[in-house]
Design an enzyme around this catalytic site. Structure first.
Site, mmCIF file in Angstrom:
data_model
loop_
_atom_site.group_PDB
_atom_site.id
_atom_site.type_symbol
_atom_site.label_atom_id
_atom_site.label_comp_id
_atom_site.label_asym_id
_atom_site.label_seq_id
_atom_site.Cartn_x
_atom_site.Cartn_y
_atom_site.Cartn_z
ATOM 1 N N ASP A 12 0.856 -1.182 0.000
ATOM 2 C CA ASP A 12 0.000 0.000 0.000
ATOM 3 C C ASP A 12 0.896 1.237 0.000
ATOM 4 O O ASP A 12 1.731 1.395 0.892
ATOM 5 C CB ASP A 12 -0.863 -0.033 1.275
ATOM 6 N N ASP A 127 -3.222 2.609 -6.055
ATOM 7 C CA ASP A 127 -2.153 2.739 -5.055
ATOM 8 C C ASP A 127 -1.905 1.479 -4.239
ATOM 9 O O ASP A 127 -1.207 1.547 -3.230
ATOM 10 C CB ASP A 127 -2.453 3.905 -4.109
ATOM 11 N N GLU A 128 -2.461 0.339 -4.638
ATOM 12 C CA GLU A 128 -2.151 -0.878 -3.886
ATOM 13 C C GLU A 128 -2.182 -2.125 -4.765
ATOM 14 O O GLU A 128 -2.855 -2.158 -5.805
ATOM 15 C CB GLU A 128 -3.067 -1.038 -2.678
#
Length: 401
Positions: A12, A127-128
């Site tokens: 993350d 974003d992960e």
DNA sequence: TCTGGGGTCCTAGGACCC
DNA sequence: TCTGGGGTCCTAGGACCC
């Protein structure tokens, strides 16, 4: 220690959008910065070379916080919070508009950097990601003598690779499955590494609030709390039969398994989109009759945007849906499935007209959206569908508003 | 001080077919 | 003649996630 059959990482990025903005405005490092709002709020450079930023206190109107820096979070400003509410908590925080092109660029960069170390990656948004580390040499070869050491070394390697490629930090959780790794990546944020085995569940997972489990949202969280269940351990202590009684067969059993850290979902490296959509919330609520012309123009624009997205991604779809949100946040959807896949703005707009006819407009509107599902690849749509399978739109369908 | 925009998945009822 | 069960598709709404 029980030897896990898989090592799955969840990575993350730390305060991703805000951190990307800090690369561009390094002078703001350490400040309370909030991402959200309108383009008009972009920083302006003055003649003397200094920058002028919008402050949260000057913001008026609709909009939510997309992300905030850790300094802003310390003031109580979090993602999805209304900007007006955020302004009450942190009036002097700096407001920056979101720049999604830039975030997508850094997203590609960090994923490519991870892939150099560990190529089995599942995309979970901008974003992960999940990463299956089981066959990464440094992990595989450490099995038997020092598995935890091998896993941690690979995690450090991944973080270094991401840092070199982007200048950004991330947090990584590594456990035997996706469910636990998702929780673990939050345990040492920002810039941390957490490795957990099944033996750690009672001490590290059971004390956590139920909302830390991915899949327990606001509704289920409230319901659990109302029947005296606050922590993951509380769920684990409940009997499966009782959970099924409370939440139904499917969700009850899932809760039981999740609380014991059981999850066999694979890391999925490729997936096809199910639907593509465009929607917009208005600055002020609009009246179906009064603002008919404006609403019609907005709907035309949404259909054109959606058609451009379809063309760029080379898809066509058979089911067109509208979403309408009225004042009071009441949301209504209507679907229309057509015989052959469509992709043009005119064809989508026609189907939208059929959907709109089935809605009662007795309140003002705050949002309109268009979605297309039942997707097929554009090439297949052309091959399979006879041209002009749908009749030309009747003129009155084009002008419901 | 009301709550963005892009998604996925699940449930449940009704139509329709065998 | 009033009655079964299963499968699939369509539609509407809702929970949840990033």
């Amino acid at each position: 220690m029980q030897q896990p059959d898989r090592w799955i990482a969840h990575l993350d990025m730390d305060a991703f959008y805000a951190s990307v903005e800090l690369l561009r405005y390094p002078q703001l490092r350490g400040e309370a910065v909030v991402i959200g709002g309108r383009r008009a709020d972009a920083p302006r450079q003055l003649e003397d070379g200094s920058w002028r930023y919008s402050k949260l206190r000057d913001y008026t109107g609709r909009g939510v916080v997309t992300t905030s820096t850790y300094a802003a979070r310390d003031l109580g400003v979090f993602s999805a919070m209304g900007l007006m509410k955020a302004a009450l908590r942190a009036p002097d925080a700096i407001l920056l508009p979101a720049d999604f092109d830039s975030y997508r660029k850094y997203s590609r960069l960090f994923k490519a950097a991870v892939a150099e170390v560990a190529p089995v990656i599942e995309d979970r948004g901008i974003d992960e990601i999940y990463i299956d580390l089981s066959d990464v040499p440094g992990v595989r070869d450490a099995v038997g003598h020092d598995p935890l050491g091998g896993v941690k070394a690979v995690a450090r390697e991944i973080k270094n690779s991401v840092g070199r490629a982007t200048g950004l930090t991330c947090s990584i959780g590594i456990t035997p499955n996706k469910l636990l790794s998702k929780i673990a990546s939050e345990l040492d944020k920002p810039d941390g590494i957490s490795v957990l085995t099944l033996d750690d569940i009672p001490t590290r997972i059971w004390p956590l609030a139920v909302r830390k489990i991915n899949g327990i949202g606001p509704k289920a969280g409230d319901r659990l709390l109302s029947i005296g269940i606050a922590t993951v351990g509380d769920i684990a202590a409940a009997s499966p039969a009782w959970l099924v009684e409370q939440f139904g067969e499917s969700y009850g059993n899932w809760l039981h398994n999740a609380s014991h850290g059981r999850d066999s979902r694979p890391v999925v490296t490729h997936s096809e989109p199910v639907s593509i959509s465009r929607e917009t919330t208005f600055e002020r609520d609009l009246h179906a009759v009064h603002d008919r012309v404006l609403l019609g123009a907005i709907m035309d624009e949404l259909c054109e945007s959606l058609a451009r997205d379809l063309a760029r991604k080379r898809y066509a779809g058979k089911t067109v849906g509208i979403k309408l949100r009225f004042e009071g946040f009441v949301t209504v959807t209507r679907d229309q499935t057509v015989r052959a896949a469509i992709a043009s703005a005119a064809d989508i707009r026609h189907a939208v007209g059929l959907c709109l006819k089935r809605v009662k407009f007795d309140k003002r509107l705050r949002l309109m959206g268009v979605r297309i599902g039942n997707l097929v690849h554009a090439g297949e749509a052309l091959a399979a569908a006879p041209p002009r399978a749908e009749p030309m739109p009747a003129p009155d369908n084009l002008n419901l508003f």
